[in-house]
Design an enzyme around this catalytic site. Sequence first.
Site, PDB file in Angstrom:
ATOM      1  N   LYS A 274      73.346  43.460  28.572  1.00 12.15           N
ATOM      2  CA  LYS A 274      74.219  42.624  27.612  1.00 12.15           C
ATOM      3  C   LYS A 274      74.974  41.378  28.220  1.00 12.15           C
ATOM      4  O   LYS A 274      75.752  40.955  27.869  1.00 12.15           O
ATOM      5  CB  LYS A 274      75.206  43.508  26.744  1.00 12.15           C
ATOM      6  CG  LYS A 274      74.600  44.596  25.979  1.00 12.15           C
ATOM      7  CD  LYS A 274      75.148  45.398  25.260  1.00 12.15           C
ATOM      8  CE  LYS A 274      74.493  46.325  24.367  1.00 12.15           C
ATOM      9  NZ  LYS A 274      75.501  47.564  23.738  1.00 12.15           N
TER      10      LYS A 274
ATOM     11  N   THR B 111      81.520  47.776  26.582  1.00 12.20           N
ATOM     12  CA  THR B 111      80.527  47.448  25.368  1.00 12.20           C
ATOM     13  C   THR B 111      80.493  48.903  24.682  1.00 12.20           C
ATOM     14  O   THR B 111      80.089  49.029  23.403  1.00 12.20           O
ATOM     15  CB  THR B 111      79.180  47.239  25.789  1.00 12.20           C
ATOM     16  OG1 THR B 111      78.727  48.004  26.560  1.00 12.20           O
ATOM     17  CG2 THR B 111      79.155  45.711  26.239  1.00 12.20           C
ATOM     18  N   GLY B 112      80.948  50.235  25.126  1.00  6.15           N
ATOM     19  CA  GLY B 112      80.872  51.332  24.577  1.00  6.15           C
ATOM     20  C   GLY B 112      81.803  51.686  23.680  1.00  6.15           C
ATOM     21  O   GLY B 112      83.012  50.812  23.459  1.00  6.15           O
TER      22      GLY B 112
ATOM     23  N   GLU C 177      99.148  71.818  38.853  1.00  8.69           N
ATOM     24  CA  GLU C 177      98.445  72.807  37.820  1.00  8.69           C
ATOM     25  C   GLU C 177      97.991  73.851  38.959  1.00  8.69           C
ATOM     26  O   GLU C 177      98.139  73.931  40.129  1.00  8.69           O
ATOM     27  CB  GLU C 177      97.155  72.328  37.379  1.00  8.69           C
ATOM     28  CG  GLU C 177      97.254  71.549  36.031  1.00  8.69           C
ATOM     29  CD  GLU C 177      96.126  70.964  35.440  1.00  8.69           C
ATOM     30  OE1 GLU C 177      96.243  69.981  34.671  1.00  8.69           O
ATOM     31  OE2 GLU C 177      95.132  71.520  35.749  1.00  8.69           O
TER      32      GLU C 177
ATOM     33  N   ILE D  18      87.651  57.441  34.524  1.00  9.88           N
ATOM     34  CA  ILE D  18      88.317  58.080  33.509  1.00  9.88           C
ATOM     35  C   ILE D  18      87.440  59.202  33.067  1.00  9.88           C
ATOM     36  O   ILE D  18      87.878  60.211  32.572  1.00  9.88           O
ATOM     37  CB  ILE D  18      88.440  57.297  32.158  1.00  9.88           C
ATOM     38  CG1 ILE D  18      89.299  55.933  32.423  1.00  9.88           C
ATOM     39  CG2 ILE D  18      89.287  57.683  31.164  1.00  9.88           C
ATOM     40  CD1 ILE D  18      90.742  56.191  32.977  1.00  9.88           C
TER      41      ILE D  18
ATOM     42  N   TYR E 231     101.575  62.278  30.238  1.00 10.05           N
ATOM     43  CA  TYR E 231     102.527  61.778  29.162  1.00 10.05           C
ATOM     44  C   TYR E 231     103.777  62.344  28.852  1.00 10.05           C
ATOM     45  O   TYR E 231     104.881  61.618  28.524  1.00 10.05           O
ATOM     46  CB  TYR E 231     101.655  61.618  27.835  1.00 10.05           C
ATOM     47  CG  TYR E 231     100.132  61.355  27.824  1.00 10.05           C
ATOM     48  CD1 TYR E 231      99.712  60.331  28.887  1.00 10.05           C
ATOM     49  CD2 TYR E 231      99.195  61.966  27.029  1.00 10.05           C
ATOM     50  CE1 TYR E 231      98.528  60.181  28.822  1.00 10.05           C
ATOM     51  CE2 TYR E 231      97.939  61.641  27.242  1.00 10.05           C
ATOM     52  CZ  TYR E 231      97.447  60.925  27.974  1.00 10.05           C
ATOM     53  OH  TYR E 231      95.854  60.331  28.272  1.00 10.05           O
TER      54      TYR E 231
ATOM     55  N   HIS F 154      83.401  85.663  46.374  1.00  9.59           N
ATOM     56  CA  HIS F 154      84.199  85.831  47.312  1.00  9.59           C
ATOM     57  C   HIS F 154      84.241  84.799  48.248  1.00  9.59           C
ATOM     58  O   HIS F 154      85.484  84.849  48.656  1.00  9.59           O
ATOM     59  CB  HIS F 154      83.392  87.285  48.310  1.00  9.59           C
ATOM     60  CG  HIS F 154      83.389  88.382  47.389  1.00  9.59           C
ATOM     61  ND1 HIS F 154      83.439  89.688  48.026  1.00  9.59           N
ATOM     62  CD2 HIS F 154      83.318  88.604  46.043  1.00  9.59           C
ATOM     63  CE1 HIS F 154      83.194  90.673  47.230  1.00  9.59           C
ATOM     64  NE2 HIS F 154      83.056  90.014  45.871  1.00  9.59           N
TER      65      HIS F 154
END
Lengths: 294, 379
Positions: A43, A17-18, A212, A96, A162, A250
């Site tokens: 809701k 709903t966001g 990474e 996410i 991507y 350290h």
Amino acid sequence: MSIFVDENTSVIYQGLTGSQGSYYGRLNAEYGTRIVAGTHPKKAGTEVDGVPIYANVGEAVEATGATASCIFIPAPGVRGAVMESAEGGVEFIVAITEGVPAHDEAYFYNDLKRNFPDVRLLGPNCPGIISPGKCNIGITAGHIAKPGGPVGIVSRSGTLTYQALYELKQKDIGVTTCVGIGGDPVPGTSFIDCLEAFEADPDTRAVMMIGEIGGSAEEEAAEFIKNNMTKPVSCYIAGVTAPPGKKMGHAGAIVSGGKGTAAAKMEALADAGAQVGQNPTEAGELMARIVAEL
Amino acid sequence: MDLFEHQGKEFFARYGMPVSPGEAVFSVDEAVAAAERLGTPVMVKAQIHAGGRGKAGGVKYAADIDAVREHAGNIFGLDIKGHIVERIWIEKASDIAEEYYASFTLDRSAKMHLGMLSKEGGIEIETVAEENPDAIAKTWIDPVDGLTDEACRAWVAAANLPEAAFEGTVEIMKLLYTAYDEGDADLVEINPLILTPEGKMHVLDAKVTLDANSVFRHEDYAQYDATQPRDEREQAAHAKGLQYVGLEGSVGVIANGAGLAMSTVDVVSQAGGNAANFLDIGGGANADVMAGALEVINHDPSVKSIFINIFGGITRGDEVANGIIEAMRRVAIDSPIVIRLDGTNAEEGRVILAPNLDEKLMMEPTMLDAARRAVELAS
């Protein structure tokens, strides 16, 4: 075949709903992902784009039989949302949201491991997962991935995920599943979890891995590749020229034990038999050569 | 977020840990006044975000007020590993019988918290780890359980501290874990943790790093954000909410996503140049964000060319292109810009940029081509 998600995966979106949840939920649905429910404590009974909203994940699972959930809840609510999903009965949780405190991540990682050992969490702070042509959960643009195989992708970085999909599509190479594990300190799913699943998936015949600097996840993955992988791997580590990251005092330096630099990771992966590119394009070219020889 | 020693001690004190009274000062006169209030002898300690202060002459014992004036005068302005001393902590001096080391941090491999305790304190723990690893007692803590009394006692016992230190250390380790856990710290470290001749345990130094992601439940952490060491460029970028790290080169870098930004810095180097910065504008690169990013880079006098590297995932290429053009309308950019645009709606984006291309705004088809061009323009 694919790993973790396929055309039969039915998903509940926590936060549908966001603004973020409804935007990406719509894109994922257009891609063909089976979005069967959303949740919001106040809701229940309403709909978003025709998708029914339930008060919580437990009720949504009961009503729809969903097997996965995707979390688009702001960071303060993620710890509660992850446990709500596990308690509600889904098997696969994709978080996410970025900016989740490390202590929360460590807490729900261990809580899940102890009390819900069969539940897999992906993320937080990840782009999600896509099995091209079948299911796309998260924020990856579906059209940059070519369906089919024979390559599986696992990546710690969002945009480089991507980039990896795109490099392969440019070379007309298909992907079974692309998993963005996220770059946070305690990811729910590790490189090794994905490598293991790709190794077991008959349609995945080679794996592209994007890492990474920081931590030792890539070194651990290299150990796994050396001892357990029969399928060829190409990889790239971002941050070759980055100045040494902020050293965490350290104690942090001891935990990492000198690991964590791009050079150390690339060396470990090369020693394990992986083909190491100096940039994403080179890693893609290496993969194209691998695929040509399969 | 790294805390100064005195901030770390204030943080520890909130959790009931024994620290010495002291005052943070910013001038020699303030140092003298603080020492007069506290009563000599005192320690005069440089406050910087780096270790090795003692060796560099940044920590001195002052028996009387004249010594405070002398030491403070020498320490202010001192350059310790590139950090200029601007604040000093004046602290009541303590008598020391023994020095220990204690810390908690997250062990990313084990995915649990790690406590380390050693009776070899007061020296760099890396040295102990290398020369005498058995002298460090370690305990791994499942965050669901926390540090139990039983586990804490077994751990402290394994460190082989003298009996006089045992109970006091158990007590302080519990408080330290609470501070680490409730305070959302990445690291809490005490070196040295001391045993006084009177048999009391006391915290003589504090190194604390807090998790910036946890500020939503710690409103008071804004005070620590304000004292993070940032150069002028980093400060300007921080004010605009951009993820920016200053580097030494001449090619300004703008990319969407941390991984792609790091990768962009890599390919600039592989093309024979050096990036002036790392800058991640995140997703949804609209005109405001792009203008802010270009402004920050434009203010950096060492920048000779700018490389904008965008991969449109959900971010759309046409929006990025409009953002760049709008940004250039708002900010007069001195250096030539090279753009690489791929992914979602990249073609539409290229069409929008095409009529605006000239010797100040160029486009290249791939990331590697763009890196080469940007490096060429910077040299």
